[in-house]
Motif scaffolding. Structure first.
Motif, PDB file in Angstrom:
ATOM      1  N   ASN A 198     103.837  28.908  99.892  1.00 11.37           N
ATOM      2  CA  ASN A 198     103.838  27.588  99.269  1.00 11.37           C
ATOM      3  C   ASN A 198     103.199  26.543 100.182  1.00 11.37           C
ATOM      4  O   ASN A 198     102.479  25.643  99.716  1.00 11.37           O
TER       5      ASN A 198
ATOM      6  N   TRP B 257     107.990  30.537 101.133  1.00 13.54           N
ATOM      7  CA  TRP B 257     107.727  29.163 101.546  1.00 13.54           C
ATOM      8  C   TRP B 257     106.515  29.076 102.473  1.00 13.54           C
ATOM      9  O   TRP B 257     105.843  28.036 102.515  1.00 13.54           O
TER      10      TRP B 257
ATOM     11  N   ARG C 211     105.663  18.838  92.840  1.00  8.99           N
ATOM     12  CA  ARG C 211     106.920  18.070  92.745  1.00  8.99           C
ATOM     13  C   ARG C 211     108.120  19.012  92.656  1.00  8.99           C
ATOM     14  O   ARG C 211     109.153  18.782  93.293  1.00  8.99           O
ATOM     15  N   ARG C 212     108.002  20.054  91.837  1.00  5.88           N
ATOM     16  CA  ARG C 212     109.114  21.006  91.703  1.00  5.88           C
ATOM     17  C   ARG C 212     109.412  21.686  93.030  1.00  5.88           C
ATOM     18  O   ARG C 212     110.568  21.809  93.442  1.00  5.88           O
ATOM     19  N   GLN C 213     108.369  22.131  93.726  1.00 10.24           N
ATOM     20  CA  GLN C 213     108.568  22.791  95.018  1.00 10.24           C
ATOM     21  C   GLN C 213     109.134  21.818  96.050  1.00 10.24           C
ATOM     22  O   GLN C 213     109.949  22.209  96.912  1.00 10.24           O
TER      23      GLN C 213
ATOM     24  N   HIS D  55     111.208  19.271  95.522  1.00  9.73           N
ATOM     25  CA  HIS D  55     112.646  19.110  95.287  1.00  9.73           C
ATOM     26  C   HIS D  55     113.416  20.362  95.717  1.00  9.73           C
ATOM     27  O   HIS D  55     114.525  20.266  96.276  1.00  9.73           O
ATOM     28  N   GLU D  56     112.851  21.537  95.462  1.00  9.63           N
ATOM     29  CA  GLU D  56     113.485  22.781  95.912  1.00  9.63           C
ATOM     30  C   GLU D  56     113.576  22.810  97.436  1.00  9.63           C
ATOM     31  O   GLU D  56     114.612  23.179  98.012  1.00  9.63           O
TER      32      GLU D  56
ATOM     33  N   GLU E 285     102.505  18.788  89.224  1.00 13.92           N
ATOM     34  CA  GLU E 285     103.817  19.138  88.653  1.00 13.92           C
ATOM     35  C   GLU E 285     104.492  20.239  89.455  1.00 13.92           C
ATOM     36  O   GLU E 285     105.694  20.194  89.738  1.00 13.92           O
ATOM     37  N   THR E 286     103.713  21.264  89.823  1.00 13.47           N
ATOM     38  CA  THR E 286     104.243  22.361  90.648  1.00 13.47           C
ATOM     39  C   THR E 286     104.658  21.846  92.017  1.00 13.47           C
ATOM     40  O   THR E 286     105.702  22.238  92.559  1.00 13.47           O
TER      41      THR E 286
END
Length: 257
Positions: free
Chosen positions: A24, A21, A37-39, A41-42, A34-35
């Motif tokens: 990230n 993280w 958004r996924r990260q 939500h995670e 897109e990546t």
């Protein structure tokens, strides 16, 4: 060995997640949407779990430790005690429509002479910042058609060991009530065929209530002490909620004059 291996693995996984993280976060401005958004939500799901854990951990760490015997006592006390009900959870935490002679653990017993019991008693977890006792006791009294209500607390056997007429017994408690009533504490000491009694009214105008029983005023036979107990007597308890946040005792020799 297996426990050490599990701890090592957990530490390694935790370090890897933290580093992941951190990476990230450093790349958050450059990764594709897109990546991101996924990260996001995670991270949000992880944050929710972490927040829940932190809240539970903070509440537990802020509470008095179960089994605690820490409390204020005179510097020269030669005996001290917090009863079990205020230290550890009871197997049965409460009773409704409590009958007379109902036990509350192994040391405390409820007594009354109501024809129809509208009494409830319950052990509760102390949550106040100033609390030292892990648990307290709540009495809910509704209609009361009896003439007396009392709690009888058996003092442990080691209280009587070395007990002298030169001793003072100090009792401390924290009491909360919906409306003011009178509460009396009576020390009973059985010595041979006789029972010595000393009565004190609790000064409930004080936040931390303290009374002392001076055995110098008794006729106790020091060589024949068999048993001791405290009667806690509630006068006019009808339609009231009474909470005993703590209950502690200590014994010390009286200063020689």
């Amino acid at each position: 060995m297996a426990k050490f291996g599990t701890q090592f693995l957990n530490a390694a996984v935790s370090k890897w997640i933290s580093q992941r993280w951190a990476r990230n976060t450093q790349k958050a401005n450059d990764v594709p949407m897109e990546t991101l958004r996924r990260q996001f939500h995670e991270a949000w799901a992880l944050k929710t779990r972490l927040d829940s854990f932190i809240q539970v951990a903070q509440e537990r760490m802020a509470l008095p430790i179960v089994g605690s015997t820490t409390f204020r006592k005179p510097h020269n006390a030669d005996w001290s005690w917090r009863p079990t009900l205020w230290r550890i959870p009871l197997p049965v935490p409460g009773l409704s429509s409590a009958k007379t002679k109902a036990p509350l653990g192994t040391e405390l017993t409820l007594f009354h002479d109501c024809a129809l019991s509208e009494l409830g008693v319950r052990q509760l977890r102390n949550l106040h910042e100033a609390d030292l006792a892990p648990y307290g006791l709540r009495l809910d009294v509704f209609r009361f058609d009896g003439s007396f209500l009392s709690l009888v607390l058996d003092l442990p056997e080691d209280f009587a060991v070395g007990l002298k007429r030169t001793h003072l017994l100090q009792m401390r408690t924290i009491v909360e009530m919906e409306k003011p009533i009178e509460i009396f504490a009576r020390l009973n000491i059985r010595h041979g065929p006789n029972t010595e009694q000393i009565v004190r009214e609790l000064p409930l105008h004080q936040p931390n209530v303290m009374v002392e029983f001076d055995l110098g005023y008794s006729k106790m036979n020091e060589k024949r002490v068999e048993k001791a107990w405290i009667d806690l007597i509630f006068e006019g308890p009808e339609m009231n909620e009474i909470i005993l946040r703590d209950m502690t005792f200590s014994r010390r020799p009286r200063a020689q004059l």
